[in-house]
Scaffold this active site. Sequence first.
Site, PDB file in Angstrom:
ATOM      1  N   HIS A 220       0.734  -1.052  -0.022  1.00 14.87           N
ATOM      2  CA  HIS A 220      -0.109  -0.002  -0.053  1.00 14.87           C
ATOM      3  C   HIS A 220       0.808   1.301   0.060  1.00 14.87           C
ATOM      4  O   HIS A 220       0.293   2.504   0.061  1.00 14.87           O
ATOM      5  CB  HIS A 220      -0.901   0.006   1.167  1.00 14.87           C
ATOM      6  CG  HIS A 220      -2.104  -0.995   1.222  1.00 14.87           C
ATOM      7  ND1 HIS A 220      -3.344  -0.611   0.675  1.00 14.87           N
ATOM      8  CD2 HIS A 220      -2.088  -2.327   1.337  1.00 14.87           C
ATOM      9  CE1 HIS A 220      -4.093  -1.795   0.683  1.00 14.87           C
ATOM     10  NE2 HIS A 220      -3.355  -2.835   1.014  1.00 14.87           N
ATOM     11  N   ASP A 422       3.735   9.597  -1.209  1.00 16.90           N
ATOM     12  CA  ASP A 422       2.580   8.836  -0.612  1.00 16.90           C
ATOM     13  C   ASP A 422       2.247   7.517  -1.714  1.00 16.90           C
ATOM     14  O   ASP A 422       2.133   7.817  -3.015  1.00 16.90           O
ATOM     15  CB  ASP A 422       1.306   9.760  -0.565  1.00 16.90           C
ATOM     16  CG  ASP A 422       0.220   9.347   0.395  1.00 16.90           C
ATOM     17  OD1 ASP A 422       0.197   8.279   0.846  1.00 16.90           O
ATOM     18  OD2 ASP A 422      -0.263  10.438   1.031  1.00 16.90           O
ATOM     19  N   VAL A 427      -7.178  10.654   0.270  1.00 14.40           N
ATOM     20  CA  VAL A 427      -7.805  11.875   0.600  1.00 14.40           C
ATOM     21  C   VAL A 427      -8.272  12.768  -0.607  1.00 14.40           C
ATOM     22  O   VAL A 427      -9.559  13.239  -0.995  1.00 14.40           O
ATOM     23  CB  VAL A 427      -6.894  12.868   1.852  1.00 14.40           C
ATOM     24  CG1 VAL A 427      -7.501  14.202   1.701  1.00 14.40           C
ATOM     25  CG2 VAL A 427      -6.970  12.378   2.804  1.00 14.40           C
ATOM     26  N   LYS A 429      -8.728  11.319  -3.542  1.00 10.93           N
ATOM     27  CA  LYS A 429      -9.968  10.845  -4.118  1.00 10.93           C
ATOM     28  C   LYS A 429     -11.163  10.993  -3.646  1.00 10.93           C
ATOM     29  O   LYS A 429     -12.445  11.002  -3.923  1.00 10.93           O
ATOM     30  CB  LYS A 429      -9.664   9.073  -4.211  1.00 10.93           C
ATOM     31  CG  LYS A 429      -8.342   8.761  -5.049  1.00 10.93           C
ATOM     32  CD  LYS A 429      -8.155   7.274  -5.204  1.00 10.93           C
ATOM     33  CE  LYS A 429      -6.847   7.350  -6.211  1.00 10.93           C
ATOM     34  NZ  LYS A 429      -7.383   6.456  -7.300  1.00 10.93           N
ATOM     35  N   ASP A 727      24.308 -26.142  -7.373  1.00 10.12           N
ATOM     36  CA  ASP A 727      22.969 -26.442  -7.094  1.00 10.12           C
ATOM     37  C   ASP A 727      22.392 -26.641  -5.633  1.00 10.12           C
ATOM     38  O   ASP A 727      21.508 -26.334  -5.295  1.00 10.12           O
ATOM     39  CB  ASP A 727      22.065 -27.390  -7.761  1.00 10.12           C
ATOM     40  CG  ASP A 727      22.503 -28.726  -7.399  1.00 10.12           C
ATOM     41  OD1 ASP A 727      23.512 -29.242  -7.176  1.00 10.12           O
ATOM     42  OD2 ASP A 727      21.342 -29.154  -6.746  1.00 10.12           O
TER      43      ASP A 727
HETATM   44  P1  ADQ Z   1      -2.725   6.209   4.717  1.00 10.01           P
HETATM   45  O1  ADQ Z   1      -1.267   6.681   4.912  1.00 10.01           O
HETATM   46  O2  ADQ Z   1      -3.366   6.267   6.058  1.00 10.01           O
HETATM   47  O3  ADQ Z   1      -2.805   5.182   3.700  1.00 10.01           O
HETATM   48  P2  ADQ Z   1      -4.489   7.781   2.780  1.00 10.01           P
HETATM   49  O4  ADQ Z   1      -4.670   7.105   1.661  1.00 10.01           O
HETATM   50  O5  ADQ Z   1      -4.430   9.410   2.569  1.00 10.01           O
HETATM   51  O6  ADQ Z   1      -3.314   7.458   4.015  1.00 10.01           O
HETATM   52  O7  ADQ Z   1      -5.785   7.570   3.912  1.00 10.01           O
HETATM   53  C1  ADQ Z   1      -5.992   8.334   4.981  1.00 10.01           C
HETATM   54  C2  ADQ Z   1      -7.410   8.047   5.516  1.00 10.01           C
HETATM   55  O8  ADQ Z   1      -7.650   8.850   6.599  1.00 10.01           O
HETATM   56  C3  ADQ Z   1      -8.377   8.705   4.575  1.00 10.01           C
HETATM   57  O9  ADQ Z   1      -9.552   7.555   4.305  1.00 10.01           O
HETATM   58  C4  ADQ Z   1      -9.142   9.880   5.221  1.00 10.01           C
HETATM   59  O10 ADQ Z   1     -10.469   9.824   5.075  1.00 10.01           O
HETATM   60  C5  ADQ Z   1      -8.721   9.415   6.824  1.00 10.01           C
HETATM   61  N1  ADQ Z   1      -8.486  10.797   7.402  1.00 10.01           N
HETATM   62  C6  ADQ Z   1      -7.964  11.875   7.057  1.00 10.01           C
HETATM   63  N2  ADQ Z   1      -7.757  12.841   7.703  1.00 10.01           N
HETATM   64  C7  ADQ Z   1      -8.703  12.447   8.751  1.00 10.01           C
HETATM   65  C8  ADQ Z   1      -9.299  13.240   9.671  1.00 10.01           C
HETATM   66  N3  ADQ Z   1      -8.898  14.411  10.167  1.00 10.01           N
HETATM   67  N4  ADQ Z   1     -10.252  12.512  10.456  1.00 10.01           N
HETATM   68  C9  ADQ Z   1     -10.489  11.394  10.091  1.00 10.01           C
HETATM   69  N5  ADQ Z   1     -10.216  10.779   8.963  1.00 10.01           N
HETATM   70  C10 ADQ Z   1      -9.271  11.292   8.381  1.00 10.01           C
HETATM   71  C11 ADQ Z   1      -1.979   4.210   3.127  1.00 10.01           C
HETATM   72  C12 ADQ Z   1      -0.849   4.854   2.067  1.00 10.01           C
HETATM   73  C13 ADQ Z   1      -1.848   5.473   1.248  1.00 10.01           C
HETATM   74  C14 ADQ Z   1      -2.692   4.620   0.406  1.00 10.01           C
HETATM   75  C15 ADQ Z   1      -3.561   3.897   1.574  1.00 10.01           C
HETATM   76  C16 ADQ Z   1      -4.431   3.094   0.790  1.00 10.01           C
HETATM   77  O11 ADQ Z   1      -0.023   5.394   3.035  1.00 10.01           O
HETATM   78  O12 ADQ Z   1      -0.695   6.134   0.266  1.00 10.01           O
HETATM   79  O13 ADQ Z   1      -3.553   5.704  -0.373  1.00 10.01           O
HETATM   80  O14 ADQ Z   1      -2.782   3.377   2.372  1.00 10.01           O
HETATM   81  O15 ADQ Z   1      -3.768   2.020  -0.110  1.00 10.01           O
END
Ligand code: ADQ
Length: 781
Positions: A220, A422, A427, A429, A727
């Site tokens: 991820h 990242d 976020v 999306k 081997d």
């Molecule tokens: P993360 O590093 O956790 O995920 P991200 O993909 O941005 O990063 O997801 C963050 C999640 O946290 C989002 O679903 C968002 O809604 C939620 N969030 C953000 N701010 C918030 C707040 N203040 N309160 C509540 N919720 C909040 C990891 C990887 C990413 C990858 C994902 C999925 O680091 O790059 O996209 O996995 O594979």
Amino acid sequence: MPAARSEPQASEVEVQGAGTAEPCRLLAGSRAVVSAGRPRAPRARGNLPDVSEAASSTARERPVVVASNRLPFTFTRTAKGLERRPSPGGLVSALDPVLRQRGGTWIGWPGIDLREGETVSTDGLPYRIHAVPLSETEVQRYYHGFSNRTLWPLMHSLPARSHFDRREWEHYRGVNRRFAEAALSETENGLVWLHDYQLMLAPITVRNERPGANLAFFLHIPFPPYDIFRLLPWAREILQALLSCDLVGFHVRGYAQNFLDCAERTLGARVDRREMMVEYGDRTTRVGSFPIGIEFDRFEALAQSAPPQPEMQREKVVLGADRLDYTKGIPERIRAFERLLELYPEHREEVVLLQVAVPSRAQVVEYRELKREIDELVGRINGRFATANWSPIRYLYRTVPHEKLCGLYRDASVALVTPLRDGMNLVAKEFVACQVRDPAVLILSSLAGAADTMREALIVNPYDIDGTAEVLHRALTMDDAERRSRVAALRRRERRDDVFNWVDQFLEASGIERAAMPPVGNEELSSWLDDFLKRYRLALFLDYDGTLTPLTEHPDKAKLSPQMRKALQACASRADIDVAIVSGRALESVRKIVGEEELTYAGNHGLEIDGSGIGYFVHEDLVHYRHRAEELARSLRNCEVDGAWTEAKGPTLTFHYRAVAENRRAELVESVQEIINEAGYQARPAHCAVEARPPIGWDKGRAVLHILRARYGPAWSEEVRVIYVGDDHTDEDAFRFLSGLATTFRVGSADTPTSASRRLPDVGAVQALLEWLAGRRADPA
Ligand code: ADQ
């Protein structure tokens, strides 16, 4: 969450991040309904080959075992016992219907310390939950330590933040083994799908225990370039473990390409960049990019129903929402906003930056420091620009319920999604899905995986503070038509490529029958060896059993194929190649079975050597062991049950048990080892055999050096280039000894680590190597 599941009562639970990367605090109890088999629109296929309907439907039907660091539930200890609550992350919502439909198990750490006798309830679930409890030390070393302080920064290309600690690595290894064992206990032949950087070692245990397993992995977070990844002292182990999967998935092609580079340059694996495959030993791994999506419909619905957000009424809002993590670029973003206010004073009192940060990994010191840095920065900038009725930055250090977050996404004018690195970034999306009214502008870091597909966003380099400020000004002043066009295109893609499509794509790819690389060819051999061999003689060392012939149930049956003999003769007949056969067989046995007079032979792992130009050599200490070897042979013969037999080879012996039933082997091997050790010999495992060798500091590596010095003199390395092909573990002695001095090839399975420069899949590839060597144009003298 599926409708069948009961809605939790409490407002907040700790859950896995939307990825599997990190626990974050989100609101439970969302009302969106997801049905498992809803119809899907056709979509882009990434780099996937076509899958037949039959193959993909079989893949969809098999039960699946999913393993991620965290479970799709969190548990709270109450007076009534452990209470289970679902996690509302996108990944969970996507995989949950798959497990419900096909059956299977989700393996993960429950996030709390399970007490003696406490069990995790799976009542009412059509699939199993398998909790892997972790001790406090394991949480510290495997999770906060190796996962979050070593791998996390390194994989995000921030190596200065990585720290390397062998004890933490050992715990990572141990916990990964436990996850693998859990997976093995849950399925006989179903798909095992492992997730993310916390579990990168688990595949190799699964593979070693169950060679036929269908094994897939998804990362991820980013996979960094070779020059970063190789800083990890355990890079080889991790790559090798990932290469025991049938399929390894990444968010974007760039990460997959980095992985291929690392596999090639660190391990010497064979890589096909067009077909995206890696061959390591006798196994081929398919590599693919599968950009994850979100539950688009759910976010859109939440945005439609969210009440107006009071904090968004007065000024235009630039929104930042992240886990509080140094990869997310929060200080840089705040500085870019400060620069905007300097460069374009017209935005003062008109615009605010609203930054919401989810508390994260507060046990790790770097995260506490980051929090302090942000607090100070916000204080300083607010102090500098605030007026009587306006403060430029609003900073919330807390979890915001998804219902509210969607309202913020909807009512903001600009989203500033500017991570320094990242994997994907959800976020960006979610923000796009929530643009159900006046469309806002997405500013996206070029260093987020999301930038690969979300091309209609305004793309910035987050390190470029002035540049980001300029783009922010452009976003704040963008006309309605441009905003609408950009958002419409972004929404179309995210609606189509949502998280359910992501799961479908991945599962289809995991169901593709075993991939295969084309056989080793001349062009490839040239690229490996041309420069190395240029203008030098070649001393070619070859093991026999398993290298020049496939392994057979009895050594007498291991005969050279006519083609292999021809290739061997062709090499030997060249004036610029000297061939030596280095075997564990007795000298006379190997000489007889190869039957090529002019070659040099080393038998008994090099304790005896004979060849023209070097004379006969026998290790001087051997006389002391002849008598003992005979005695040992007699004792071993007493163990010859169920087809086991002893091969007496003069000073060394081999006890063969290939014909013995699998379930009787362990006990037999144990007693044989004991007898060998008691006789003052060294017992070493071999292919369905135990070798007994006298404890003399001599092995195939030393034998090779003896031959080189005897034939070419002490300055042999100025005269010849050395290639060694073998081997098994006895050849590993030679690989280690010759590292840096030769090009070495290990043939066959990649189950155990090797010190060889490269691997060859099988005896056929050795033949191709010999044919290529024999056919090379001779270098001008
Ligand atoms: P993360 O590093 O956790 O995920 P991200 O993909 O941005 O990063 O997801 C963050 C999640 O946290 C989002 O679903 C968002 O809604 C939620 N969030 C953000 N701010 C918030 C707040 N203040 N309160 C509540 N919720 C909040 C990891 C990887 C990413 C990858 C994902 C999925 O680091 O790059 O996209 O996995 O594979």
